[in-house]
Enzyme design. Sequence first.
Site, PDB file in Angstrom:
ATOM      1  N   GLN A  17       0.830  -1.216   0.000  1.00 40.77           N
ATOM      2  CA  GLN A  17       0.000   0.000   0.000  1.00 40.77           C
ATOM      3  C   GLN A  17       0.869   1.274   0.000  1.00 40.77           C
ATOM      4  OE1 GLN A  17      -0.521  -2.696   1.915  1.00 40.77           O
ATOM      5  NE2 GLN A  17      -2.639  -2.866   2.631  1.00 40.77           N
ATOM      6  N   ASP A  59      -6.368   1.114  12.399  1.00 38.48           N
ATOM      7  CA  ASP A  59      -7.640   0.449  12.097  1.00 38.48           C
ATOM      8  C   ASP A  59      -8.496   0.259  13.329  1.00 38.48           C
ATOM      9  OD1 ASP A  59      -5.423  -0.504  10.101  1.00 38.48           O
ATOM     10  OD2 ASP A  59      -7.342  -0.696   9.065  1.00 38.48           O
TER      11      ASP A  59
END
Length: 359
Positions: free
Chosen positions: A198, A239
């Site tokens: 990512q 997260d």
Amino acid sequence: MKINGVAYRSVWLDADGWGVRIFDQTKLPWMVEELRLTTWQEAAHAIRSMQVRGAPLIGAVAAYGVALAMREDAGQLDAVLEALAETRPTAINLRWALDRQRAKLHNLPAEARAAAAYAEAAAIADDDAETCRRIGENGLPLLQEIAAKKGRVNVLTHCNAGWLATVDWGTALAPIYMAHDAGLDVHVWVDETRPRNQGAALTAFELGAHGVKHTVIADNAGGHYMQHGEVDIVIVGTDRVTRTGDVANKIGTYLKALAARDNGVPFWVALPHSTLDMRVRDGVAEIPIEERSGTEVTELTGRTADGRIETVRVVAAGSEAANPAFDVTPARLVTGLITERGRCAADEASLLALYPEKA
Ligand SMILES: CSC[C@H]1O[C@H](OP(=O)(O)O)[C@H](O)[C@@H]1O
């Protein structure tokens, strides 16, 4: 944020007022390809396959997935909420967004659910964009303080916590965009972030599109640069943050926090309110860590010299691979949290001072 000078969000309602558009992030940075979602199953697939990823964006797309489901059959609310909740286990934003839709829709008559679901999804998306903009404002002083002392600011970040991980602005990258726009000399060490890359594929793409100086490095190089005084601050996304300040984030974050602590480098975590999970105290023991397919480790996708997108095996034939997608950084390794309400220490009292309603 912008791609080739055109402003975008990472998820938006199509011109017909009901389809949902996203970028297929598995195609970036080689192709900027929009996808139109028209069913909740397509939204679920987009989340599960990481066509969209990033905790806040996962929540927003799931919220629009509920709207697509209500447009099709308003009687399927509970089944769709359950199915979307199962797409990815670690980012708490998914549950947060689905809980908001449940609260908004559950007591409505079937014929009113579709319009209400679209309105709630839009509210979630707008809330995230504004929340992330404020995270940028609250993180900017950290970079301005470094710049005042030494001119250039060298930031290390892990994975992608930019506008492609949220609806707009990003979390960890929001202060960096604002610092760049304010004229600060900011440079970013971009962890490539194996195995899904990512950082190399998304953070580098975003920063390049915004004109921010950056250098992509192997995940294992961050500690070296910290030892040599090349990193002034680490800022990452997350997260899920527990009520005690433990931080779940992309695999490898914990190792960066250890290296930062060993080298006296401030380690900051940027998060919106939707990433707080006040039900959890011990992140290492309680946060579910997503196990993804080993093929994400054994295979790599890239562009050939003649422009073809190919996937190749990079691991010896017959070898197995394990692929935990997240790890948990204990609060003791976190310098502080950057939120839309301000900055605070990574502990229960400081979080409750910022979010008293979450006691
Ligand atoms: C702003 S949240 C970004 C967060 O989500 C990423 O995980 P994934 O790409 O697997 O969805 C990573 O943990 C980022 O820090």
